[in-house]
Design a protein around this motif. Structure first.
Motif, short mmCIF file in Angstrom:
data_model
loop_
_atom_site.label_atom_id
_atom_site.label_comp_id
_atom_site.label_asym_id
_atom_site.label_seq_id
_atom_site.Cartn_x
_atom_site.Cartn_y
_atom_site.Cartn_z
N ILE A 110 0.83 -1.20 0.00
CA ILE A 110 0.00 0.00 0.00
C ILE A 110 0.87 1.26 0.00
CG2 ILE A 110 -1.74 1.29 1.31
CD1 ILE A 110 -2.67 -1.44 2.43
N ALA A 111 1.88 1.29 0.87
CA ALA A 111 2.76 2.46 0.95
C ALA A 111 4.04 2.08 1.68
CB ALA A 111 2.07 3.61 1.68
N ALA A 112 5.14 2.75 1.32
CA ALA A 112 6.44 2.48 1.92
C ALA A 112 6.96 3.71 2.66
CB ALA A 112 7.44 2.06 0.84
N ASN A 113 7.78 3.46 3.66
CA ASN A 113 8.46 4.53 4.41
C ASN A 113 7.48 5.51 5.05
OD1 ASN A 113 11.18 3.66 3.70
ND2 ASN A 113 10.71 4.38 1.64
N VAL A 114 6.44 4.95 5.68
CA VAL A 114 5.49 5.80 6.39
C VAL A 114 5.73 5.65 7.90
CG1 VAL A 114 3.75 5.74 4.59
CG2 VAL A 114 3.69 4.02 6.38
N ASP A 115 5.55 6.75 8.61
CA ASP A 115 5.73 6.75 10.06
C ASP A 115 4.41 6.55 10.79
OD1 ASP A 115 8.63 7.65 10.03
OD2 ASP A 115 7.68 9.24 8.88
N TYR A 116 3.33 7.05 10.19
CA TYR A 116 2.00 6.94 10.82
C TYR A 116 0.99 6.48 9.77
CZ TYR A 116 4.31 9.90 14.28
OH TYR A 116 5.20 10.41 15.20
N ALA A 117 0.09 5.62 10.21
CA ALA A 117 -1.03 5.19 9.36
C ALA A 117 -2.31 5.72 9.99
CB ALA A 117 -1.07 3.67 9.25
N PHE A 118 -2.91 6.73 9.35
CA PHE A 118 -4.17 7.29 9.82
C PHE A 118 -5.31 6.38 9.36
CE2 PHE A 118 -2.66 12.04 9.75
CZ PHE A 118 -1.79 11.75 10.80
N VAL A 119 -5.96 5.72 10.29
CA VAL A 119 -7.11 4.88 9.96
C VAL A 119 -8.37 5.71 10.14
CG1 VAL A 119 -8.30 2.71 10.38
CG2 VAL A 119 -5.85 2.88 10.81
N LEU A 120 -9.00 6.07 9.03
CA LEU A 120 -10.19 6.93 9.09
C LEU A 120 -11.46 6.09 9.14
CD1 LEU A 120 -8.01 8.99 8.23
CD2 LEU A 120 -9.76 10.11 6.85
N MET A 121 -12.35 6.45 10.04
CA MET A 121 -13.65 5.80 10.15
C MET A 121 -14.67 6.86 10.51
SD MET A 121 -14.69 2.37 12.30
CE MET A 121 -14.55 3.12 13.92
N GLY A 122 -15.77 6.90 9.78
CA GLY A 122 -16.77 7.94 9.99
C GLY A 122 -17.68 7.64 11.16
N GLN A 145 3.09 3.56 13.00
CA GLN A 145 2.21 3.64 14.16
C GLN A 145 0.79 3.97 13.70
OE1 GLN A 145 3.27 6.48 17.22
NE2 GLN A 145 1.24 6.41 18.15
N ALA A 146 -0.17 3.20 14.19
CA ALA A 146 -1.56 3.45 13.83
C ALA A 146 -2.11 4.63 14.63
CB ALA A 146 -2.40 2.20 14.11
N VAL A 147 -2.86 5.48 13.94
CA VAL A 147 -3.55 6.61 14.57
C VAL A 147 -4.99 6.56 14.08
CG1 VAL A 147 -3.70 9.12 14.81
CG2 VAL A 147 -1.46 8.02 14.60
N VAL A 148 -5.94 6.36 14.99
CA VAL A 148 -7.35 6.27 14.62
C VAL A 148 -7.93 7.67 14.53
CG1 VAL A 148 -9.62 5.38 15.25
CG2 VAL A 148 -7.55 4.02 15.72
N VAL A 149 -8.52 7.99 13.38
CA VAL A 149 -9.14 9.30 13.17
C VAL A 149 -10.62 9.09 12.87
CG1 VAL A 149 -9.12 11.44 11.85
CG2 VAL A 149 -6.96 10.21 12.26
#
Length: 357
Positions: A110-122, A145-149
């Motif tokens: 999906i993506a490389a060299n990311v520091d944070y993964a923003f998981v978006l849920m409405g 690192q997962a960040v729930v948004v």
């Protein structure tokens, strides 16, 4: 151009420095980052400009693992020419992957060299904690690192209650933020993850507000936004491909299309359910089926209300899928090894036939 100048220039697209890679600049190669991938080739950014490039021949080999090809977020070495050619990509500090849709096992980067993964849920019809657990299971071994948004906070009558309920079922320390993606004041809470040198990737269903959030972070309307359906809150795919964008904050953001199918790779540890797996280890029998067996710690926890039936079922579903995918991965690697042995044997046979008597 000096290595120091090139390094400073690349810092704007998330580069953190690598003397060995920067030495390639002196050999006439260009250091750049993949910002988009299309059927016709790659779009790269060298810290000053965006330009197109083609992959070198080794990346075009049939049957090559997709993870062995450059992807959005990768830092690559490019040989100038018409067109420029990507000759190598640098070691990844993180890689977010999933199993591709379909019957055949294949991993998709999906993506490389990311520091944070923003998981978006409405906080509307899209709200689905079980789907969120699936995202977190995929992210846990990626290096990000997962960040729930939680988006659409302005449409929920009891945001604080929803937030507290979700935090209670996630591992301690998981960042969770509820925002109105259209409000810059709300979105400002995400600035801590988007400092210079940081890269975040947005993942979530269609219509959850990824493009809206991206536009707010950019401070301008650059990404197309579609209307969501009234029935289920889902939207159309306004983002059609992954794209890396530089933000005014100095960080980088990778927007992705909505994911309708999210399959595990088979290599997840399911750390999200560490408490459940600790219970299974306490059962009297190692092969406990967690039904009516005596000394079943899981059944005791369910009966006592210490473990909810919903959480137990969520764990079972993900565990079974992980095991199924792990078996598919093992079979794929086995077939690949057998094909390699057969090809070597065929090569030896052909060389023997050509040998003069």
């Amino acid at each position: 151009m000096s290595n120091a100048h090139a390094s400073a220039r690349l810092a704007g697209i998330g580069w953190r420095g690598d003397p060995a890679a920067e030495a390639e600049i002196a050999r006439g190669r260009v250091l750049a980052r993949v910002v988009a991938q299309h059927r016709a080739g790659y779009e790269l950014h060298d810290g000053e400009r965006t330009f197109g490039a083609q992959p070198a021949a080794p990346f075009l080999k049939r049957g090559l693992d997709p993870a062995a090809r450059p992807a959005v977020g990768d830092f690559v070495l490019v040989e100038p020419g018409r067109p420029p050619r990507i000759v190598a990509f640098l070691p990844r500090r993180s890689a977010l992957t999933r199993a591709a849709a379909g019957e055949r096992y294949e991993r998709q980067l999906i993506a490389a060299n990311v520091d944070y993964a923003f998981v978006l849920m409405g906080l509307d019809q899209d709200y689905n904690p079980r789907r969120l657990e699936r995202y977190l299971s995929l992210i846990e071994g990626s290096g990000a690192q997962a960040v729930v948004v939680l988006t659409k906070a302005d449409k929920h009558p009891q945001v604080d209650a929803a937030l507290a309920g979700l935090v209670a079922r996630l591992p301690a320390g998981t960042p969770v933020h509820a925002v109105n993606a259209k409000d810059p004041a709300d979105v400002a809470v995400l600035a801590q993850y988007l400092k210079p040198g940081d890269t975040a990737v947005l993942v979530g269903s269609s219509g959850v507000g990824k493009s809206t959030l991206t536009n707010t972070l950019l401070g301008e309307t650059r990404m197309a936004i579609g209307e969501t359906r009234a029935g289920d809150g889902r939207g159309r795919h306004t983002t059609t491909h992954r794209a890396l964008l530089t933000l005014p904050s100095g960080g980088c953001l990778i927007d992705t299309p909505g994911m309708r199918e999210l399959k595990l790779t088979g290599e997840e540890n399911l750390e999200l359910f560490a408490d459940v797996e600790a219970l299974t280890a306490q059962c009297r029998f190692s092969d406990c089926g967690h039904g009516n067996e005596p000394g079943c710690a899981v059944r005791a926890a369910l009966d006592a209300g210490e473990l909810s039936a919903e959480r137990w079922q969520s764990y079972l579903k993900l565990r079974d899928e992980r095991e199924q995918q792990a078996a598919a991965l093992e079979e794929r690697l086995k077939r690949k090894a057998e094909a390699k042995v057969a090809n070597k044997a065929l090569g030896r046979h052909q060389r023997h036939k050509r040998r003069p008597f």
